[in-house]
Design a protein around this motif. Structure first.
Motif, PDB file in Angstrom:
ATOM      1  N   THR A 190       3.875   5.727  -5.653  1.00 55.45           N
ATOM      2  CA  THR A 190       4.065   5.669  -6.936  1.00 55.45           C
ATOM      3  C   THR A 190       2.996   6.719  -7.391  1.00 55.45           C
ATOM      4  O   THR A 190       3.159   7.285  -8.481  1.00 55.45           O
ATOM      5  CB  THR A 190       3.613   4.425  -7.481  1.00 55.45           C
ATOM      6  OG1 THR A 190       4.700   3.297  -7.212  1.00 55.45           O
ATOM      7  CG2 THR A 190       3.433   4.492  -9.156  1.00 55.45           C
ATOM      8  N   GLN A 191       1.959   6.942  -6.987  1.00 53.48           N
ATOM      9  CA  GLN A 191       0.799   7.670  -7.331  1.00 53.48           C
ATOM     10  C   GLN A 191       1.118   9.145  -6.982  1.00 53.48           C
ATOM     11  O   GLN A 191       1.052   9.895  -7.914  1.00 53.48           O
ATOM     12  CB  GLN A 191      -0.411   7.561  -6.422  1.00 53.48           C
ATOM     13  CG  GLN A 191      -1.299   6.364  -6.748  1.00 53.48           C
ATOM     14  CD  GLN A 191      -2.482   6.053  -5.846  1.00 53.48           C
ATOM     15  OE1 GLN A 191      -2.592   6.578  -5.017  1.00 53.48           O
ATOM     16  NE2 GLN A 191      -3.224   5.005  -6.291  1.00 53.48           N
ATOM     17  N   SER A 239       2.464   1.727  -3.587  1.00 46.00           N
ATOM     18  CA  SER A 239       1.354   2.212  -4.340  1.00 46.00           C
ATOM     19  C   SER A 239       1.084   3.687  -4.277  1.00 46.00           C
ATOM     20  O   SER A 239       1.018   4.424  -5.278  1.00 46.00           O
ATOM     21  CB  SER A 239       0.206   1.598  -3.919  1.00 46.00           C
ATOM     22  OG  SER A 239      -0.931   1.913  -4.911  1.00 46.00           O
ATOM     23  N   LYS A 240       1.018   3.991  -3.076  1.00 46.27           N
ATOM     24  CA  LYS A 240       0.720   5.571  -2.858  1.00 46.27           C
ATOM     25  C   LYS A 240       1.929   6.533  -3.163  1.00 46.27           C
ATOM     26  O   LYS A 240       1.776   7.392  -3.750  1.00 46.27           O
ATOM     27  CB  LYS A 240       0.678   5.890  -1.116  1.00 46.27           C
ATOM     28  CG  LYS A 240       0.253   7.371  -0.889  1.00 46.27           C
ATOM     29  CD  LYS A 240      -0.152   7.285   0.637  1.00 46.27           C
ATOM     30  CE  LYS A 240      -0.755   8.701   0.820  1.00 46.27           C
ATOM     31  NZ  LYS A 240      -1.147   8.821   2.265  1.00 46.27           N
ATOM     32  N   GLU A 260       0.843  -1.203  -0.075  1.00 51.16           N
ATOM     33  CA  GLU A 260      -0.131  -0.036  -0.012  1.00 51.16           C
ATOM     34  C   GLU A 260       0.964   1.136   0.042  1.00 51.16           C
ATOM     35  O   GLU A 260       0.587   2.150  -0.846  1.00 51.16           O
ATOM     36  CB  GLU A 260      -0.782  -0.085   1.197  1.00 51.16           C
ATOM     37  CG  GLU A 260      -2.006   1.220   1.245  1.00 51.16           C
ATOM     38  CD  GLU A 260      -2.768   1.050   2.566  1.00 51.16           C
ATOM     39  OE1 GLU A 260      -3.262   2.203   3.116  1.00 51.16           O
ATOM     40  OE2 GLU A 260      -2.912   0.077   2.915  1.00 51.16           O
TER      41      GLU A 260
END
Length: 129
Positions: free
Chosen positions: A9-10, A6-7, A3
């Motif tokens: 990367t965003q 992913s954050k 998680e």
């Protein structure tokens, strides 16, 4: 862990989208040439706030963490490709354009290509592509 990755990367994708260096922007200066021009902050139409990062929706668009940086340190008003830098309150004493403080310049200073800007101990050059 997935998680958090992913954050991250965003956030990186958002940063790349917001880094349109075809618009007026500032790029950092450093005594080490390898670290110069690694940070760029674009000034889009309208106001851009500069200051110490905070949580929530009131965070400045340009977040700087260094000694002497106030929560809302300065702002840049951009209209028609022209940028005007204004310091907020007591931070005028630690905000400089080409070595001159912003104290007593309530209307701000119009920025020109190549201007050297200091916010506390953070140094930048203003770029108009």
């Amino acid at each position: 862990l997935a998680e958090a990755q992913s954050k991250a990367t965003q956030l990186e994708k958002q940063k790349k989208k917001s880094e349109d260096i075809t618009q007026p922007h500032i790029a950092n200066l450093n005594e080490d040439d390898l670290l110069t021009n690694k940070l760029r902050f674009v000034f889009k139409e309208g106001p851009t706030r500069i200051g110490r990062p905070t949580d929530g929706d009131d965070a400045p668009e340009v977040a700087l963490t260094a000694p002497g940086i106030m929560p809302i340190h300065a702002s840049v008003a951009t209209a028609g490709g022209e940028c005007v830098l204004s310091a907020c309150g007591e931070s005028a004493a630690t905000t400089f354009v080409n070595g001159a403080t912003l104290e007593g310049k309530g209307d701000g200073v119009k920025l020109s290509h190549g201007d050297r800007i200091a916010f506390g101990q953070c140094y930048f050059v203003f770029v108009v592509p």
